[in-house]
Design an enzyme around this catalytic site. Sequence first.
Site, PDB file in Angstrom:
ATOM      1  N   LEU A   1      85.117  22.050  61.658  1.00 29.07           N
ATOM      2  CA  LEU A   1      84.996  21.526  60.300  1.00 29.07           C
ATOM      3  C   LEU A   1      86.033  22.137  59.358  1.00 29.07           C
ATOM      4  CD1 LEU A   1      81.093  21.628  60.045  1.00 29.07           C
ATOM      5  CD2 LEU A   1      82.565  19.786  60.881  1.00 29.07           C
ATOM      6  N   HIS A   2      86.548  21.305  58.464  1.00 29.27           N
ATOM      7  CA  HIS A   2      87.513  21.744  57.453  1.00 29.27           C
ATOM      8  C   HIS A   2      87.040  21.257  56.081  1.00 29.27           C
ATOM      9  CE1 HIS A   2      88.790  17.594  57.718  1.00 29.27           C
ATOM     10  NE2 HIS A   2      89.090  17.757  58.996  1.00 29.27           N
TER      11      HIS A   2
ATOM     12  N   HIS B   1      85.464  17.725  55.838  1.00 31.28           N
ATOM     13  CA  HIS B   1      84.040  17.634  56.204  1.00 31.28           C
ATOM     14  C   HIS B   1      83.175  18.296  55.120  1.00 31.28           C
ATOM     15  CE1 HIS B   1      86.052  17.833  60.288  1.00 31.28           C
ATOM     16  NE2 HIS B   1      85.356  16.736  60.400  1.00 31.28           N
TER      17      HIS B   1
ATOM     18  N   GLN C   1      84.161   8.050  72.899  1.00 31.15           N
ATOM     19  CA  GLN C   1      85.158   7.449  72.010  1.00 31.15           C
ATOM     20  C   GLN C   1      86.587   7.894  72.326  1.00 31.15           C
ATOM     21  OE1 GLN C   1      83.100   9.279  68.527  1.00 31.15           O
ATOM     22  NE2 GLN C   1      85.162   9.616  67.712  1.00 31.15           N
TER      23      GLN C   1
ATOM     24  N   ILE D   1      90.645  14.288  51.625  1.00 35.19           N
ATOM     25  CA  ILE D   1      90.976  15.629  51.110  1.00 35.19           C
ATOM     26  C   ILE D   1      92.310  16.040  51.739  1.00 35.19           C
ATOM     27  CG2 ILE D   1      90.209  18.045  50.931  1.00 35.19           C
ATOM     28  CD1 ILE D   1      88.355  16.117  49.434  1.00 35.19           C
TER      29      ILE D   1
ATOM     30  N   LYS E   1      93.806  16.371  55.480  1.00 32.45           N
ATOM     31  CA  LYS E   1      93.131  17.351  56.356  1.00 32.45           C
ATOM     32  C   LYS E   1      92.618  16.649  57.607  1.00 32.45           C
ATOM     33  CE  LYS E   1      92.369  20.830  53.155  1.00 32.45           C
ATOM     34  NZ  LYS E   1      92.574  22.241  53.285  1.00 32.45           N
ATOM     35  N   SER E   2      92.832  17.291  58.748  1.00 32.76           N
ATOM     36  CA  SER E   2      92.367  16.739  60.019  1.00 32.76           C
ATOM     37  C   SER E   2      92.230  17.878  61.013  1.00 32.76           C
ATOM     38  CB  SER E   2      93.395  15.730  60.547  1.00 32.76           C
ATOM     39  OG  SER E   2      93.170  15.468  61.918  1.00 32.76           O
TER      40      SER E   2
ATOM     41  N   ARG F   1      92.925  17.653  63.949  1.00 33.42           N
ATOM     42  CA  ARG F   1      94.098  17.537  64.840  1.00 33.42           C
ATOM     43  C   ARG F   1      95.349  18.189  64.260  1.00 33.42           C
ATOM     44  NH1 ARG F   1      91.458  12.349  66.424  1.00 33.42           N
ATOM     45  NH2 ARG F   1      90.985  12.560  68.636  1.00 33.42           N
TER      46      ARG F   1
HETATM   47  O1  PAF Z   1      84.753  10.735  62.536  1.00 30.47           O
HETATM   48  C1  PAF Z   1      84.287  11.410  63.486  1.00 30.47           C
HETATM   49  O2  PAF Z   1      84.378  12.630  63.502  1.00 30.47           O
HETATM   50  C2  PAF Z   1      83.614  10.689  64.642  1.00 30.47           C
HETATM   51  O3  PAF Z   1      84.242   9.481  64.932  1.00 30.47           O
HETATM   52  C3  PAF Z   1      82.105  10.493  64.437  1.00 30.47           C
HETATM   53  C4  PAF Z   1      81.809   9.577  63.260  1.00 30.47           C
HETATM   54  C5  PAF Z   1      81.416  11.822  64.220  1.00 30.47           C
HETATM   55  C6  PAF Z   1      81.487   9.845  65.689  1.00 30.47           C
HETATM   56  O4  PAF Z   1      81.652  10.630  66.807  1.00 30.47           O
END
Ligand code: PAF
Length: 282
Positions: free
Chosen positions: A33-34, A37, A61, A176, A184-185, A187
């Site tokens: 988390l950053h 989030h 995903q 953000i 912010k990501s 990645r």
């Molecule tokens: O945005 C994300 O971090 C993901 O796609 C999510 C919504 C938590 C689903 O895994």
Amino acid sequence: MKIVSTIKEVRQEVANWRKEGLSVGFVPTMGYLHEGHQSLIKRAVEENDRVVVSVFVNPMQFGPTEDLDSYPRDLEADAKLCEATGAALIFHPEPEEMYTDGFCSFVDMNGLTKELCGKSRPIHFRGVCTVVSKLFHIVTPDRAYFGQKDAQQLAVIKRMVTDLNIPVEIIGCPIIREADGLAKSSRNTYLNPRERQAALILSKSIFMGRKLVEEGERSAAALIKAMTDLIETEPLAKIDYVEVVDFSTIEKTDTIQGETLVAIAVYIGKTRLIDNFIVTVS
Ligand code: PAF
């Protein structure tokens, strides 16, 4: 704040809150988390009596060549951030808890997922819709919070809850950015110092694009060309897409009209980054 790993425990906690008449906000995440989030959790805490954060790197995903194994994880740091921001519960399941033996039911979508990230990540949104609908059934929140950084995901989730009558309000929250503009990501941690510098080309093109629209540009082709030309000045950048779409349908549009999403995905070295802006033009 509690950390639980089973669906049963989440249901028990939420049932106890419901008995007291409390409202529940939900922030689904893949952890690491950053501040992006954190802004979602903060808003959820302001608007709900209790907040659940899920931390689950959802295998469904990720495509076969994507970064599932290397995706950054740090539950201890995530827990600190959630606690400091006022969350009541972290749901951190193992994949086996979410996808039991014989799992074969999916939530998929015919529209909204063909363009943008859906093109280069063909199974991505099926995985997102499936896990998010499962999480909604587990947490049963009143409100759920998603960042506008993943604008296509936000549009997809809004469509999904409408189509499937899932009783949750979807709240989109602003992107953000770092002080120098980079969105912010999680990645961003993949970038080496030279790539981190090069990554600024994304936000530069977003800011330039937004300015062009504010100054009156209404041609999607002209906007795409101007943004593409700017991104191509950065030798480390390889464009996946620069697109202009209607925000609610995620269909390409020639003219910037109504609620329009201007979105880009660009590889910086091996790291694929996204950014966007949404404008409403009457
Ligand atoms: O945005 C994300 O971090 C993901 O796609 C999510 C919504 C938590 C689903 O895994």
